[in-house]
Structures are given as structure tokens and as C-alpha cells.
Design a protein around this motif. Structure first.
Motif, PDB file in Angstrom:
ATOM      1  N   GLN A  62       0.660  -1.479   0.266  1.00 42.87           N
ATOM      2  CA  GLN A  62       0.097   0.320   0.223  1.00 42.87           C
ATOM      3  C   GLN A  62       0.816   0.928   0.493  1.00 42.87           C
ATOM      4  N   LEU A  63       2.033   1.308   0.359  1.00 47.01           N
ATOM      5  CA  LEU A  63       3.101   2.705   0.170  1.00 47.01           C
ATOM      6  C   LEU A  63       3.164   2.693  -1.238  1.00 47.01           C
ATOM      7  N   TYR A  64       3.022   1.920  -2.384  1.00 48.25           N
ATOM      8  CA  TYR A  64       2.790   2.440  -4.004  1.00 48.25           C
ATOM      9  C   TYR A  64       1.613   2.635  -4.345  1.00 48.25           C
ATOM     10  N   GLU A  65       0.782   2.923  -4.283  1.00 47.34           N
ATOM     11  CA  GLU A  65      -1.344   3.029  -4.392  1.00 47.34           C
ATOM     12  C   GLU A  65      -0.494   4.899  -5.109  1.00 47.34           C
ATOM     13  N   ALA A  66      -1.217   5.468  -5.767  1.00 45.07           N
ATOM     14  CA  ALA A  66      -1.336   6.288  -6.057  1.00 45.07           C
ATOM     15  C   ALA A  66      -1.169   7.590  -5.633  1.00 45.07           C
ATOM     16  N   ALA A  73      12.812  10.106  -3.976  1.00 43.72           N
ATOM     17  CA  ALA A  73      13.532  11.292  -4.476  1.00 43.72           C
ATOM     18  C   ALA A  73      13.953  10.509  -5.530  1.00 43.72           C
ATOM     19  N   VAL A  74      14.500   9.429  -6.192  1.00 47.35           N
ATOM     20  CA  VAL A  74      14.668   8.764  -7.912  1.00 47.35           C
ATOM     21  C   VAL A  74      13.716   7.230  -7.416  1.00 47.35           C
ATOM     22  N   PRO A  75      13.566   7.318  -8.848  1.00 43.76           N
ATOM     23  CA  PRO A  75      13.382   5.566  -9.040  1.00 43.76           C
ATOM     24  C   PRO A  75      14.363   4.288  -8.569  1.00 43.76           C
ATOM     25  N   ASP A  76      13.984   3.906  -8.029  1.00 45.24           N
ATOM     26  CA  ASP A  76      14.840   2.814  -7.647  1.00 45.24           C
ATOM     27  C   ASP A  76      14.483   0.910  -7.398  1.00 45.24           C
ATOM     28  N   LEU A  77      15.291   0.337  -7.105  1.00 48.39           N
ATOM     29  CA  LEU A  77      15.057  -1.024  -6.931  1.00 48.39           C
ATOM     30  C   LEU A  77      14.613  -1.084  -6.022  1.00 48.39           C
ATOM     31  N   VAL A  78      14.680  -0.628  -4.541  1.00 46.12           N
ATOM     32  CA  VAL A  78      13.983  -0.585  -3.445  1.00 46.12           C
ATOM     33  C   VAL A  78      12.494  -0.936  -3.691  1.00 46.12           C
ATOM     34  N   ASN A  79      11.794   0.043  -3.892  1.00 45.76           N
ATOM     35  CA  ASN A  79      11.276   1.165  -3.987  1.00 45.76           C
ATOM     36  C   ASN A  79      10.418   0.757  -5.523  1.00 45.76           C
ATOM     37  N   ASN A  80      10.931  -0.022  -6.068  1.00 44.57           N
ATOM     38  CA  ASN A  80       9.362  -0.489  -7.308  1.00 44.57           C
ATOM     39  C   ASN A  80       8.749  -1.712  -7.223  1.00 44.57           C
ATOM     40  N   PRO A  81       7.567  -1.340  -7.396  1.00 42.41           N
ATOM     41  CA  PRO A  81       5.772  -2.169  -6.240  1.00 42.41           C
ATOM     42  C   PRO A  81       5.938  -3.554  -7.053  1.00 42.41           C
ATOM     43  N   ASP A  82       6.890  -3.937  -8.157  1.00 38.61           N
ATOM     44  CA  ASP A  82       7.440  -5.184  -8.665  1.00 38.61           C
ATOM     45  C   ASP A  82       7.998  -6.246  -8.036  1.00 38.61           C
ATOM     46  N   LEU A  83       8.735  -5.951  -6.836  1.00 41.45           N
ATOM     47  CA  LEU A  83       9.725  -6.040  -6.093  1.00 41.45           C
ATOM     48  C   LEU A  83       9.328  -7.391  -5.111  1.00 41.45           C
ATOM     49  N   MET A  84       9.390  -8.518  -4.862  1.00 42.26           N
ATOM     50  CA  MET A  84       9.164  -9.364  -3.718  1.00 42.26           C
ATOM     51  C   MET A  84       8.648  -8.531  -2.513  1.00 42.26           C
ATOM     52  N   PHE A  85      10.185  -7.610  -2.220  1.00 41.61           N
ATOM     53  CA  PHE A  85       9.829  -7.191  -0.793  1.00 41.61           C
ATOM     54  C   PHE A  85       8.675  -6.281  -0.419  1.00 41.61           C
ATOM     55  N   ASN A  86       8.234  -5.602  -1.561  1.00 40.66           N
ATOM     56  CA  ASN A  86       7.209  -4.733  -2.058  1.00 40.66           C
ATOM     57  C   ASN A  86       5.397  -5.684  -1.445  1.00 40.66           C
ATOM     58  N   GLN A  87       5.097  -7.251  -1.457  1.00 38.25           N
ATOM     59  CA  GLN A  87       4.248  -7.917  -2.081  1.00 38.25           C
ATOM     60  C   GLN A  87       3.912  -7.987  -0.686  1.00 38.25           C
ATOM     61  N   ASP A  88       2.834  -8.155  -0.248  1.00 42.92           N
ATOM     62  CA  ASP A  88       2.039  -8.660   0.978  1.00 42.92           C
ATOM     63  C   ASP A  88       1.093  -9.863   0.723  1.00 42.92           C
ATOM     64  N   ARG A 290       6.379   0.717   6.088  1.00 43.57           N
ATOM     65  CA  ARG A 290       4.906   0.017   6.914  1.00 43.57           C
ATOM     66  C   ARG A 290       3.679   0.928   5.834  1.00 43.57           C
ATOM     67  N   HIS A 291       3.105   0.560   5.698  1.00 44.47           N
ATOM     68  CA  HIS A 291       1.435   1.000   5.692  1.00 44.47           C
ATOM     69  C   HIS A 291       1.036   0.834   6.630  1.00 44.47           C
ATOM     70  N   ALA A 292       0.235   1.877   7.635  1.00 44.10           N
ATOM     71  CA  ALA A 292      -1.017   1.176   8.687  1.00 44.10           C
ATOM     72  C   ALA A 292      -2.591   0.405   8.097  1.00 44.10           C
ATOM     73  N   ALA A 293      -3.045  -0.567   7.297  1.00 46.58           N
ATOM     74  CA  ALA A 293      -3.924  -0.878   6.964  1.00 46.58           C
ATOM     75  C   ALA A 293      -5.044  -0.674   7.614  1.00 46.58           C
ATOM     76  N   GLU A 294      -5.278  -0.059   8.934  1.00 41.09           N
ATOM     77  CA  GLU A 294      -6.391  -0.115  10.222  1.00 41.09           C
ATOM     78  C   GLU A 294      -5.718   0.634  11.433  1.00 41.09           C
ATOM     79  N   ASP A 295      -6.924   1.534  12.704  1.00 44.00           N
ATOM     80  CA  ASP A 295      -5.787   1.665  13.533  1.00 44.00           C
ATOM     81  C   ASP A 295      -4.899  -0.071  14.561  1.00 44.00           C
ATOM     82  N   VAL A 296      -3.783   0.511  14.657  1.00 42.49           N
ATOM     83  CA  VAL A 296      -3.260  -0.670  15.362  1.00 42.49           C
ATOM     84  C   VAL A 296      -2.760   0.009  16.779  1.00 42.49           C
ATOM     85  N   GLU A 297      -2.845  -0.249  17.987  1.00 40.49           N
ATOM     86  CA  GLU A 297      -1.614   0.068  18.593  1.00 40.49           C
ATOM     87  C   GLU A 297      -0.410   0.007  18.852  1.00 40.49           C
TER      88      GLU A 297
END
Length: 400
Positions: A62-66, A73-88, A290-297
Motif C-alpha cells: 500500500q506504500l505504492y498506491e497512487a 527522490a528518484v526511482p530505484d529497485l527497492v521501491n519498485n512495486p513488483d519487487l518481492m519485498f513490496n508484496q504482501d 510500512r503502511h497501517a491498513a487499519e488503526d493499530v496500537e
């Protein structure tokens, strides 16, 4: 010299070694800012960081939604939405499953003989050189490059391009954005071509096993497989190179009394490697988002739905409630609790056991073969490799 010195903003080249970079103290979740000025939450206590990294309500995709704030600041591999690290969830598990059996402790143990042989070959080459020698060019870079090349079946031509790809894939934002896009497009083309070749002519390398597992599983987008391959190619050597260089700077520059035992006692070398992984970050930017999908304590603080949360593993590894106030006193002591050098939860680093093995063997055998190794130049004059999210000596001149 103090084992923990607080530092502020430093000129790019005049930075302290990473083992002495401590900014702030672990505490309850508190407000922070992202590079673009957007609001975020910083989580830094050990149990809080483990919760954020393990709780399925905190997500990467959800960090990569529109409408999400920019993390780079620039495109990189780590923030590519297709990277395994960025899947849930199931998407992440399906992609991770292509590598599940490859990086188990048992599988990595089977690689130890040929990895040890590469270590000895690198040491033979170093021994044939006339000191003083740049140990980065002669050892800490070629060792992990040769290991990942053997593991993935990469040829000499590809090896020569690895650093170029890594510098752009892990850009810290200082590169020109269009240049990064061009290099990453070239890198993705290489990854796609490598997958295609392994489908036509499978072998016993890691990429062939990924192709077989992905084809058996089915339903994995090719773009995700390409990014998986690219991530393995650059991530598989960059982090080990970084840890070896920073470890040698610290050991030779500040803890030479440990060198003899490191070379003589392999179990002690294993404990030392684990403690160094625990105490040294790979770079200056330590928060994993990470992105909080709901309220979390978390830690008694309510993190609102939609928040970006930065989990600082480095500060969590210095949490005084779990780890001692002077963590550098005994480098051969076992860790007092579970470290977070490789993260936690579903995104725990798959290559953790390989990284441990390379660091342990690389340091142990170097100390055994070169008991008189020492720095040839003052440690405080080190020139840093900058421009990427990892940081280590660009050159480290040694003699013996």
C-alpha cells in the motif's frame, strides 16, 4: 574511543563509521517526516519494531498506491512495486515460495565447501600482491561477487556490470532520475533475458530453480520474477561487501586485540560475525517503511489507519531493555536477544544464512591467513563509498 557517539548532519565525505552512528534513543512511537515532508511515525523500541514488521496489518504494497507519499527522490529497485519485498499476503508468499528451499540453513550449509574454496582463492590472490593493498578491490568486493555469480550462473561479462547496476538500484537519491531509469531499464532487460535463457537451457543454478518453482506454481507475473532476479543479483553481493568493509575498518582500526582470536577460533568468529551484524547498519537510512491498513496500537500509542510507519531496526538493536549499555565490550559474547539485522516477520531476509556464512568465513580466514594484517592509513581518513543506501569504505589500504 566511545562505542556510541551521537552525530548530527555531516558533510557527505566526512562521516563517522557506521558503528558509531547513533541518532536518538529507543522510545515510544513518535511523529517523524518522510523525504517529501509527509507525516510518518517512527517506531524504535525492540518489541515495537518486531510488532510492526510481523503484524499483517502493517503492509508494504500500500506504500505504492497512487496517492501514497513518495519514499524516494528518484526511482530505484527497492521501491519498485513488483519487487518481492513490496508484496504482501498471498502474492508475497507465492513469490517467496520460489526461493523457499534455496536459502534454508541446510541448503546454505551444503554450499559451504565451494564458498570456502572461493574465499581461499581470493586470499591466495591477496597473498600474491605487494603490500600495501586496497582490501576492498582485492577482497571485500570480489569475494561476494564471485559467490553470487557462482550461485546464479553469471559469466565474467555480467560480473563487471554488477557494481554499476547496484549503484543505481540502491541510489540514495543523489543520482539523476533519468539516468537511474535508463540503467534500471537495462538491468530489467538483463533479468528478463536471464530468465528466458534458463527456461530454454536450465541448469543447477539458483535462477533455474526459481524458473522451475515459478512455472510449477503458476500465476506469478513475469515482471515480478524479473525484479526478483535483479534483487538477487545486486542484493546478493552489496550487503556482504558492505559488512566486510565496515567490519574490517572497525576491527583493524579500533579492535586489533580481537584479530588473533578471530583467526584461531572459528566458533568465536561465528559469534563475532553475529554481533557485528547486530551492531552495524548497512547505511545511514535505517528506517524500513510500512503502511497501517487499519488503526493499530503499538507500544501504547494508537497508529491511525493510513499512516506510514518507519521501523528503525538499528535503534531497536540498541534497546537497553534487551541489550547491554556497552554492546561493543565483548565482541565474542552471544547476543542477549534476537537481533533485527535481517528484519522480522514475513519479510525476514531470505539471504540471512548466506550473509552470515560469507561474513564469518571471510573474516575468519582472512585473520587466519594474515595474522599481522593492519591498516596502512589512519582510520579517520577513510574515503566512503557514497551515493547508495549502503555505505562502506571506498578504499581501505592494508599491509602485513
Amino acid at each position: 574511543m566511545s562505542d556510541a557517539e551521537t552525530t548530527g548532519t555531516c558533510p557527505r565525505q566526512h562521516r563517522p563509521p557506521l558503528h558509531r552512528v547513533v541518532v536518538g534513543e529507543p522510545g515510544p512511537p513518535r511523529p517523524a517526516e518522510l523525504p517529501d515532508g509527509s507525516h510518518a511515525w517512527l517506531v524504535s523500541r525492540h518489541p515495537d519494531v518486531r510488532q510492526v514488521l510481523s503484524d499483517a496489518r502493517f503492509r508494504r504494497s500500500q506504500l505504492y498506491e497512487a496517492d501514497a507519499p513518495s519514499l524516494s527522490a528518484v526511482p530505484d529497485l527497492v521501491n519498485n512495486p513488483d519487487l518481492m519485498f513490496n508484496q504482501d499476503g498471498s502474492d508475497h508468499l507465492r513469490l517467496r515460495g520460489t526461493l523457499r528451499r534455496a536459502f534454508t540453513p541446510r541448503a546454505v550449509a551444503r554450499w559451504q565447501p565451494w564458498i570456502a574454496a572461493i574465499v581461499e582463492e581470493c586470499l591466495d590472490s591477496l597473498a600474491g600482491a605487494e603490500p600495501p593493498v586496497d582490501v576492498v578491490a582485492a577482497y571485500t568486493l570480489p569475494l561476494p561477487v564471485r559467490v553470487i555469480s557462482r550461485l546464479m550462473g553469471l559469466d565474467d561479462e555480467v560480473r563487471s556490470r554488477l557494481r554499476h547496476w547496484s549503484e543505481h538500484a540502491f541510489s540514495d537519491g543523489s543520482h539523476d532520475g533519468r539516468e537511474v531509469e535508463t540503467v534500471l531499464a537495462e538491468f530489467a532487460e538483463f533479468g528478463a533475458g536471464l530468465l528466458a535463457r534458463r527456461r530454454r537451457e536450465p541448469g543447477d543454478d539458483l535462477i533455474s530453480s526459481v524458473v522451475r518453482a515459478a512455472d510449477e506454481e503458476g500465476g506469478i507475473p513475469e515482471t515480478q520474477l524479473v525484479q526478483l532476479v535483479c534483487g538477487l543479483v545486486v542484493g546478493g553481493h552489496d550487503s556482504t561487501m558492505t559488512m566486510l568493509g565496515n567490519s574490517l575498518l572497525y576491527l583493524l582500526g579500533e579492535r586489533p586485540e580481537c584479530w588473533e582470536r578471530l583467526g584461531a577460533d572459528e566458533p568465536a568468529a561465528e559469534a563475532l560475525a553475529e554481533r557485528l551484524l547486530h551492531l552495524m547498519p548497512l547505511g545511514d537510512d535505517r528506517g524500513t517503511a510500512r503502511h497501517a491498513a487499519e488503526d493499530v496500537e503499538v507500544g501504547g500509542v494508537l497508529i491511525p489507519k493510513g499512516s506510514v510507519v518507519l521501523a528503525d531496526c538499528f535503534l531497536a538493536n540498541r534497546d537497553p531493555d534487551l541489550f547491554p549499555d556497552r554492546p561493543f565490550d565483548d565482541l565474542f559474547a552471544p547476543l542477549e536477544g534476537p537481533g533485527l539485522a535481517f528484519g522480522a516477520g514475513p519479510h525476514y531476509c531470505l539471504g540471512a544464512w548466506l550473509a552470515r556464512l560469507e561474513l564469518r568465513l571471510g573474516l575468519h580466514r582472512l585473520a587466519a591467513r594474515f595474522p599481522g594484517l593492519r591498516l596502512a592509513e589512519p582510520a579517520d581518513g577513510v574515503q566512503w563509498r557514497l551515493g547508495t543506501t549502503s555505505r562502506s569504505p571506498r578504499r581501505l589500504t592494508v599491509t602485513w
